[in-house]
Design an enzyme around this catalytic site. Sequence first.
Site, PDB file in Angstrom:
ATOM      1  CG  HIS A  64      -0.367   0.374   2.484  1.00  0.00           C
ATOM      2  ND1 HIS A  64      -0.220   1.678   2.889  1.00  0.00           N
ATOM      3  CD2 HIS A  64       0.148  -0.381   3.474  1.00  0.00           C
ATOM      4  CE1 HIS A  64       0.346   1.697   4.082  1.00  0.00           C
ATOM      5  NE2 HIS A  64       0.586   0.452   4.458  1.00  0.00           N
ATOM      6  CB  CYS A  65       1.395   4.031  -1.772  1.00  0.00           C
ATOM      7  SG  CYS A  65       0.142   4.131  -3.069  1.00  0.00           S
ATOM      8  CE  LYS A  66      -1.958  11.889   0.426  1.00  0.00           C
ATOM      9  NZ  LYS A  66      -3.240  11.994  -0.247  1.00  0.00           N
TER      10      LYS A  66
END
Length: 100
Positions: A64-66
């Site tokens: 995941h990221c932003k």
Amino acid sequence: MKNITAEELKSRLSSGEKLNIVDVREPSEYAEININGKLVPLGKIMGMQFDDIEDLKDEEVIVHCKAGMRSMQACVFMEQAGFTNVVNLVGGMDAWKKLG
């Protein structure tokens, strides 16, 4: 690459399932909010620096990221490096925060 929604991830975490989560954001973003994933910024992944997660090549790894774009890129690089079961968190931490 598979996808997972924030709702599905939250449900799996709430049930106590042990998950391999990789956070590809920058350290400053991780410091603001995180879900206890292993921090491996996208730049390291793009540089094929997998030392911290090499042992997860044959395991499910949720990335995941932003917002979901960097993690999607990371999943592609990881698949090219031989990771067999990478899963992208759709919407990233933005979607996670909406769950409250």
